[in-house]
Enzyme design. Structure first.
Site, PDB file in Angstrom:
ATOM      1  N   SER A  10       0.795  -1.604   0.235  1.00 49.23           N
ATOM      2  CA  SER A  10       0.423  -0.300  -0.101  1.00 49.23           C
ATOM      3  C   SER A  10       0.496   1.422   0.050  1.00 49.23           C
ATOM      4  CB  SER A  10      -0.649  -0.012   0.843  1.00 49.23           C
ATOM      5  OG  SER A  10       0.169   0.405   2.103  1.00 49.23           O
ATOM      6  N   THR A  32      -2.279   2.570   2.659  1.00 47.82           N
ATOM      7  CA  THR A  32      -1.696   3.818   3.759  1.00 47.82           C
ATOM      8  C   THR A  32      -0.721   4.226   4.966  1.00 47.82           C
ATOM      9  OG1 THR A  32      -2.890   5.316   1.743  1.00 47.82           O
ATOM     10  CG2 THR A  32      -1.606   6.587   3.271  1.00 47.82           C
ATOM     11  N   THR A  39       1.352   6.449   0.162  1.00 47.02           N
ATOM     12  CA  THR A  39       0.671   5.867   0.049  1.00 47.02           C
ATOM     13  C   THR A  39       1.402   5.619  -1.498  1.00 47.02           C
ATOM     14  OG1 THR A  39      -1.291   5.123  -0.371  1.00 47.02           O
ATOM     15  CG2 THR A  39      -1.095   7.232  -0.570  1.00 47.02           C
ATOM     16  N   ARG A  57      -4.560   9.740 -10.815  1.00 47.97           N
ATOM     17  CA  ARG A  57      -5.472   9.536  -9.483  1.00 47.97           C
ATOM     18  C   ARG A  57      -4.620   9.850  -8.792  1.00 47.97           C
ATOM     19  NH1 ARG A  57      -5.925   7.371  -4.548  1.00 47.97           N
ATOM     20  NH2 ARG A  57      -7.867   7.447  -3.747  1.00 47.97           N
ATOM     21  N   THR A 115      -5.904   7.908   6.300  1.00 49.54           N
ATOM     22  CA  THR A 115      -5.849   6.529   5.765  1.00 49.54           C
ATOM     23  C   THR A 115      -7.730   5.713   5.578  1.00 49.54           C
ATOM     24  OG1 THR A 115      -5.919   4.660   7.441  1.00 49.54           O
ATOM     25  CG2 THR A 115      -3.964   5.546   6.439  1.00 49.54           C
TER      26      THR A 115
HETATM   27  N1  GLY Z   1      -5.526   7.397   1.501  1.00 50.43           N
HETATM   28  C1  GLY Z   1      -4.498   6.290   0.539  1.00 50.43           C
HETATM   29  C2  GLY Z   1      -5.532   6.776  -0.939  1.00 50.43           C
HETATM   30  O1  GLY Z   1      -7.040   7.581  -0.454  1.00 50.43           O
HETATM   31  O2  GLY Z   1      -4.887   6.791  -2.204  1.00 50.43           O
END
Ligand code: GLY
Length: 317
Positions: free
Chosen positions: A45, A169, A187, A197, A220
């Site tokens: 992650s 994350t 992350t 994205r 997270t």
């Molecule tokens: N919380 C990490 C993400 O959505 O990329």
């Protein structure tokens, strides 16, 4: 002195506590805790071995914030560099900017002498291939990408991988001996995400916020939610407005209930108030979600259960 973090950051606690015990800064501690997580081949992650986007490219996001000055640095959609937290730190230290994206962040890392690396480990590639590229339902990457936003079958195949790994994350909040706060988040984002994205982790106020005067929060989970609700800043702002830590964090979690989302998401946060009290919150009702912390007097980190605020008010509090 304090470290509070998502459980996957425990790996870096020894390095972070060593810095804090030696009188080092909260910023140094945050960076030192996150770097080994970014290098951990078993963590899919974050950083190296993070799960890739839908084209099989690992794209990383990170941010760091200084609670004393409210200075912040962030990078997003970074390829080929293992330590986005360190690039983010240098953005904060050296540039009159807060965030660099993609090729600009990579250029800056190269100028700083950071080494390029293939971030797609064999394991992450195998997970990707078995989940995405070998899917009998989709025979070309182009088709996958063109369907990624709207095709419910894509959402279903992504769902197979499970919430936790989809949105994993790492985040850390530190307080140093001088009483200064710092927070960091790193992350690889949403597994199989649309290329480019960017989630909440590098967005100051969404996934990360830190202010010595009131406290800090880092998130997270499904980052789009924290971006829309400005979750990390909300927690700090609610404390500024007079709420105690637990109430402030709970209120920011309940704010998420107003958001419509395309599938069952999960969101988590850790938060610390100006006196060093800490909490963890999660939306998840079907499993125990913990966070990890260590104070000056503790020899080893300890885990604590997060309070649950379900996204559906019918299910609970
Ligand atoms: N919380 C990490 C993400 O959505 O990329």
């Amino acid at each position: 002195m304090l470290l509070v973090a998502s459980t996957n950051a425990e790996l870096g606690f020894a390095a972070g506590m060593e810095i804090l015990h030696a009188g080092g800064s909260a910023l140094d501690a945050v960076e030192a805790v996150i770097r080994p997580v970014e290098s951990n081949p078993d963590d899919h992650s974050v950083g190296y071995s993070g799960l890739p986007n839908i084209l099989g490219q690992v794209e990383l996001d990170a941010s760091i914030m200084d609670g004393k000055t409210l200075a912040a640095g962030a990078v997003c959609a970074v390829k080929h560099y293992e330590h986005p937290i360190s690039i983010a730190r240098q953005v904060m230290e050296r540039l009159p900017h807060v965030m660099l994206a993609g090729a600009g962040a990579e250029r800056f890392a190269r100028e700083l002498g950071m080494k390029k690396k293939n971030l797609l480990s064999d394991t992450a590639r195998a997970i990707y291939e078995s989940n995405v590229s070998d899917s009998p339902r989709y025979n070309t990457m182009r088709e996958l990408v063109s369907r990624a936003t709207h095709d419910p079958e894509i959402a279903a195949s992504v769902d197979d991988y499970g919430d936790e790994k989809r949105f994993g994350t790492t985040n850390v909040i530190a307080i140093d001996r001088a009483g200064n706060f710092a927070s960091g988040v790193s992350t690889s984002g949403w597994a199989w995400k649309y290329p480019g994205r960017v989630g909440d982790s590098p967005i100051i106020g969404a996934g990360n916020y830190c202010d010595n005067r009131y406290g800090a929060c880092a998130c997270t989970g499904y980052g789009e939610m924290a971006m829309r609700a400005n979750t990390a800043h909300s927690v700090v702002l609610y404390m500024k407005c007079g709420m105690r830590l637990s109430r402030a964090a709970g209120e920011a979690m309940r704010d998420l209930r107003a958001l419509t989302v395309p599938f069952p998401p999960g969101m988590n946060l850790i938060a610390v108030d100006a006196r060093g009290k800490h909490v963890g919150f999660t939306t998840e009702t079907d499993r125990v979600v913990e966070y990890v912390y260590q104070t000056e007097t503790m020899k080893t980190p300890r885990k604590k259960k997060r309070a649950v605020v379900p996204l559906s008010p019918q299910k609970g509090k």
